[in-house]
Scaffold this motif. Structure first.
Motif, PDB file in Angstrom:
ATOM      1  N   TYR A  62      -9.488  -2.627   1.948  1.00 19.48           N
ATOM      2  CA  TYR A  62      -9.807  -2.461   0.540  1.00 19.48           C
ATOM      3  C   TYR A  62      -8.670  -2.768  -0.436  1.00 19.48           C
ATOM      4  CZ  TYR A  62     -13.992  -0.063   2.207  1.00 19.48           C
ATOM      5  OH  TYR A  62     -15.177   0.233   2.824  1.00 19.48           O
ATOM      6  N   TRP A  63      -7.425  -2.533  -0.063  1.00 19.92           N
ATOM      7  CA  TRP A  63      -6.364  -2.560  -1.067  1.00 19.92           C
ATOM      8  C   TRP A  63      -5.330  -3.668  -0.888  1.00 19.92           C
ATOM      9  CZ3 TRP A  63      -6.515   2.897   0.948  1.00 19.92           C
ATOM     10  CH2 TRP A  63      -7.489   3.651   0.275  1.00 19.92           C
ATOM     11  N   GLU A  64      -5.208  -4.211   0.294  1.00 18.01           N
ATOM     12  CA  GLU A  64      -4.189  -5.223   0.529  1.00 18.01           C
ATOM     13  C   GLU A  64      -4.423  -6.439  -0.372  1.00 18.01           C
ATOM     14  OE1 GLU A  64      -1.967  -6.237   4.564  1.00 18.01           O
ATOM     15  OE2 GLU A  64      -3.885  -7.274   4.441  1.00 18.01           O
ATOM     16  N   GLY A  65      -3.378  -6.849  -1.084  1.00 11.28           N
ATOM     17  CA  GLY A  65      -3.476  -8.008  -1.958  1.00 11.28           C
ATOM     18  C   GLY A  65      -4.111  -7.735  -3.305  1.00 11.28           C
ATOM     19  N   THR A  66      -4.400  -6.461  -3.624  1.00  8.77           N
ATOM     20  CA  THR A  66      -4.983  -6.108  -4.919  1.00  8.77           C
ATOM     21  C   THR A  66      -3.931  -5.414  -5.780  1.00  8.77           C
ATOM     22  OG1 THR A  66      -5.706  -3.855  -4.341  1.00  8.77           O
ATOM     23  CG2 THR A  66      -7.144  -5.689  -3.703  1.00  8.77           C
ATOM     24  N   ALA A  67      -4.298  -5.193  -7.045  1.00 11.54           N
ATOM     25  CA  ALA A  67      -3.378  -4.516  -7.957  1.00 11.54           C
ATOM     26  C   ALA A  67      -3.122  -3.073  -7.523  1.00 11.54           C
ATOM     27  CB  ALA A  67      -3.942  -4.543  -9.383  1.00 11.54           C
ATOM     28  N   ASN A  68      -4.008  -2.528  -6.704  1.00  8.88           N
ATOM     29  CA  ASN A  68      -3.870  -1.137  -6.244  1.00  8.88           C
ATOM     30  C   ASN A  68      -3.021  -0.996  -4.991  1.00  8.88           C
ATOM     31  OD1 ASN A  68      -5.262   0.248  -8.182  1.00  8.88           O
ATOM     32  ND2 ASN A  68      -7.232   0.096  -7.155  1.00  8.88           N
ATOM     33  N   GLU A  69      -2.536  -2.093  -4.439  1.00  5.27           N
ATOM     34  CA  GLU A  69      -1.865  -2.020  -3.139  1.00  5.27           C
ATOM     35  C   GLU A  69      -0.647  -1.110  -3.161  1.00  5.27           C
ATOM     36  OE1 GLU A  69      -0.031  -4.934   0.355  1.00  5.27           O
ATOM     37  OE2 GLU A  69      -0.677  -5.782  -1.563  1.00  5.27           O
ATOM     38  N   ARG A  70       0.221  -1.276  -4.149  1.00  7.38           N
ATOM     39  CA  ARG A  70       1.457  -0.475  -4.168  1.00  7.38           C
ATOM     40  C   ARG A  70       1.157   1.008  -4.307  1.00  7.38           C
ATOM     41  NH1 ARG A  70       6.701  -2.177  -7.540  1.00  7.38           N
ATOM     42  NH2 ARG A  70       6.673  -3.679  -5.837  1.00  7.38           N
ATOM     43  N   THR A  71       0.245   1.358  -5.225  1.00  6.05           N
ATOM     44  CA  THR A  71      -0.116   2.766  -5.398  1.00  6.05           C
ATOM     45  C   THR A  71      -0.727   3.328  -4.119  1.00  6.05           C
ATOM     46  OG1 THR A  71      -0.485   2.479  -7.768  1.00  6.05           O
ATOM     47  CG2 THR A  71      -1.519   4.384  -6.728  1.00  6.05           C
ATOM     48  N   SER A  72      -1.575   2.539  -3.482  1.00  2.59           N
ATOM     49  CA  SER A  72      -2.220   2.990  -2.246  1.00  2.59           C
ATOM     50  C   SER A  72      -1.203   3.223  -1.142  1.00  2.59           C
ATOM     51  CB  SER A  72      -3.262   1.962  -1.791  1.00  2.59           C
ATOM     52  OG  SER A  72      -4.264   1.800  -2.768  1.00  2.59           O
ATOM     53  N   ILE A  73      -0.213   2.350  -1.029  1.00  2.72           N
ATOM     54  CA  ILE A  73       0.824   2.516  -0.011  1.00  2.72           C
ATOM     55  C   ILE A  73       1.614   3.793  -0.261  1.00  2.72           C
ATOM     56  CG2 ILE A  73       2.995   1.561   0.852  1.00  2.72           C
ATOM     57  CD1 ILE A  73       1.758  -1.223   0.522  1.00  2.72           C
ATOM     58  N   THR A  74       1.932   4.053  -1.537  1.00  2.98           N
ATOM     59  CA  THR A  74       2.642   5.289  -1.880  1.00  2.98           C
ATOM     60  C   THR A  74       1.812   6.511  -1.499  1.00  2.98           C
ATOM     61  OG1 THR A  74       3.791   4.226  -3.726  1.00  2.98           O
ATOM     62  CG2 THR A  74       3.636   6.633  -3.773  1.00  2.98           C
ATOM     63  N   ASN A  75       0.530   6.475  -1.824  1.00  2.00           N
ATOM     64  CA  ASN A  75      -0.345   7.601  -1.470  1.00  2.00           C
ATOM     65  C   ASN A  75      -0.442   7.779   0.039  1.00  2.00           C
ATOM     66  OD1 ASN A  75      -0.857   8.103  -4.164  1.00  2.00           O
ATOM     67  ND2 ASN A  75      -2.812   7.004  -4.190  1.00  2.00           N
ATOM     68  N   ILE A  76      -0.545   6.679   0.754  1.00  2.00           N
ATOM     69  CA  ILE A  76      -0.637   6.732   2.217  1.00  2.00           C
ATOM     70  C   ILE A  76       0.609   7.385   2.810  1.00  2.00           C
ATOM     71  CG2 ILE A  76      -0.530   5.269   4.284  1.00  2.00           C
ATOM     72  CD1 ILE A  76      -2.533   3.405   2.845  1.00  2.00           C
ATOM     73  N   ARG A  77       1.762   6.997   2.325  1.00  2.00           N
ATOM     74  CA  ARG A  77       3.016   7.588   2.831  1.00  2.00           C
ATOM     75  C   ARG A  77       3.062   9.089   2.597  1.00  2.00           C
ATOM     76  NH1 ARG A  77       7.032   2.886   0.450  1.00  2.00           N
ATOM     77  NH2 ARG A  77       6.684   1.337   2.100  1.00  2.00           N
ATOM     78  N   GLN A  78       2.601   9.517   1.427  1.00  2.00           N
ATOM     79  CA  GLN A  78       2.613  10.946   1.119  1.00  2.00           C
ATOM     80  C   GLN A  78       1.608  11.708   1.986  1.00  2.00           C
ATOM     81  OE1 GLN A  78       4.737  12.538  -0.954  1.00  2.00           O
ATOM     82  NE2 GLN A  78       5.753  10.549  -1.158  1.00  2.00           N
ATOM     83  N   LEU A  79       0.450  11.110   2.228  1.00  2.00           N
ATOM     84  CA  LEU A  79      -0.549  11.762   3.086  1.00  2.00           C
ATOM     85  C   LEU A  79      -0.048  11.873   4.518  1.00  2.00           C
ATOM     86  CD1 LEU A  79      -3.759   9.991   1.704  1.00  2.00           C
ATOM     87  CD2 LEU A  79      -3.147  12.405   1.407  1.00  2.00           C
ATOM     88  N   GLU A  80       0.580  10.799   4.997  1.00  2.00           N
ATOM     89  CA  GLU A  80       1.120  10.837   6.359  1.00  2.00           C
ATOM     90  C   GLU A  80       2.271  11.830   6.471  1.00  2.00           C
ATOM     91  OE1 GLU A  80       0.130   6.315   7.952  1.00  2.00           O
ATOM     92  OE2 GLU A  80       2.139   6.784   7.203  1.00  2.00           O
ATOM     93  N   GLU A  81       3.055  11.950   5.419  1.00  2.00           N
ATOM     94  CA  GLU A  81       4.164  12.907   5.442  1.00  2.00           C
ATOM     95  C   GLU A  81       3.640  14.335   5.508  1.00  2.00           C
ATOM     96  OE1 GLU A  81       7.683  14.416   2.406  1.00  2.00           O
ATOM     97  OE2 GLU A  81       7.137  12.292   2.423  1.00  2.00           O
ATOM     98  N   HIS A  82       2.541  14.607   4.817  1.00  2.00           N
ATOM     99  CA  HIS A  82       2.001  15.973   4.809  1.00  2.00           C
ATOM    100  C   HIS A  82       1.286  16.299   6.116  1.00  2.00           C
ATOM    101  CE1 HIS A  82       0.134  19.649   3.267  1.00  2.00           C
ATOM    102  NE2 HIS A  82      -0.969  19.233   3.867  1.00  2.00           N
ATOM    103  N   PHE A  83       0.330  15.450   6.515  1.00  2.00           N
ATOM    104  CA  PHE A  83      -0.486  15.752   7.687  1.00  2.00           C
ATOM    105  C   PHE A  83       0.172  15.321   8.994  1.00  2.00           C
ATOM    106  CE2 PHE A  83      -3.951  15.348   4.462  1.00  2.00           C
ATOM    107  CZ  PHE A  83      -4.485  16.626   4.611  1.00  2.00           C
TER     108      PHE A  83
END
Length: 332
Positions: A62-83
């Motif tokens: 869904y997000w690779e190559g879109t304007a949302n990619e950077r924000t999504s990567i940041t969110n993913i890192r934070q989710l992985e850090e928590h869980f």
């Protein structure tokens, strides 16, 4: 756990033992090298697919190559850090998500930031349902975003900021600041504007065509004279605003904060977008037009800016008194 990269793509899978992980990695690498089918090796069920694997798949889909990619990567890192990236998604329930929200609240994250992380997680669970990785998903409740957090600039503040920037020789950023207020564009949208995107329209005059937007929702905006002058001043490059990267915006905006002795944490560059939307609403532009201009997906997003002032209420009173019969009765 097997975890490796091939041609810039990450392959990751959790296994009960190191031997199983090594065997899977060897088999997958062989198939990739020989061009053999390998899709079945990537499939997993909720008991075995991990959060990290699911988020990787969702990012690519869904997000690779879109304007949302950077924000999504940041969110993913934070989710992985928590869980933990290795946590099976079947073990993430509503209580675990409540704990996530609580942890973010303790860090004093804005409601909009918390909702962004939850939206990423929600999209991943929807992907997991659609692919058969899990049969049901936990309930994810978004936080209510208070209108009180939406600060916007007054005309006086805007002119003071421009004066500060120009007095310090920061004319390029002053022009970018003007462009951002008059278009309401997100910085990443502005950075993607090319010289071919600005053109003449028979009805609208100078316009800019936005094709790469945060919501993948293309739109065309008419440009004010000031916005077009700002674009022209920086059009020595094919992407006039590409120079305004995050670091440059951050350093220039810190200069602005210092110049105005501003300490409010809500005094951020993104206020230019809030300012644009607030002015459109408060100056009587129809909400549908504001929604389209700003690229909002829903009216709820637009209504955040519809803060009634006493003047707005007076306009409502005047509108109700515009009946010719009422005017006749009042004159008798």
């Amino acid at each position: 756990m097997a975890d490796f990269m091939v041609d810039g793509y990450r392959y990751r899978r959790q296994f009960p033992t190191a031997e199983e992980a090594a065997a899977w990695e060897t088999d997958l690498k062989k198939r990739l090298r020989l061009g053999l089918p390998y899709a079945e090796l990537l499939e997993a069920k909720g008991d075995s697919i991990t959060l990290g694997e699911l988020l990787d798949k969702t990012l690519v889909r869904y997000w690779e190559g879109t304007a949302n990619e950077r924000t999504s990567i940041t969110n993913i890192r934070q989710l992985e850090e928590h869980f933990g990236a290795d946590k099976p998604i079947a073990r993430i329930d509503t209580a675990a998500i409540d704990d996530l929200v609580g942890a973010m609240e303790k860090r004093n994250l804005a409601a909009s930031t918390i909702n962004s992380r939850l939206a990423t997680l929600s999209k991943a669970f929807t992907f997991a349902i659609d692919r058969g990785y899990i049969s049901n998903r936990p309930k994810i409740e978004r936080k209510r975003v208070s209108n009180a957090r939406l600060r916007y600039l007054t005309d006086e503040e805007e002119h003071t900021i421009i004066d500060c920037l120009e007095a310090d020789g920061r004319d390029d950023f002053a022009r970018f600041f003007e462009w951002s207020i008059d278009t309401g564009m997100r910085p990443i949208e502005s950075r993607n504007v090319s010289q071919t995107a600005v053109r003449d329209d028979d009805r609208l005059g100078k316009v800019v065509d936005l094709r790469k937007t945060k919501n993948a929702y293309p739109r065309t905006l008419p440009l004010t004279n000031r916005a077009h002058k700002a674009y022209t001043a920086l059009s020595d490059e094919f992407l006039p605003f590409a120079r305004m990267n995050e670091n440059r915006i951050r350093s220039n905006w810190q200069f602005v904060r210092d110049c105005l002795n501003e300490t409010d944490p809500e005094f951020v560059f993104y206020m230019t977008r809030h300012t644009c939307a607030s002015r459109l609403v408060q100056r009587g532009v129809a909400l549908y037009a504001v929604k389209e201009f700003m690229g909002h997906k829903t009216y709820e997003m637009t209504m955040r800016y519809a803060k009634l002032s006493p003047e707005n209420l007076l306009d409502a009173k005047v509108a109700l008194e515009q009946s010719p019969y009422r005017q006749t009765a009042q004159s008798v």
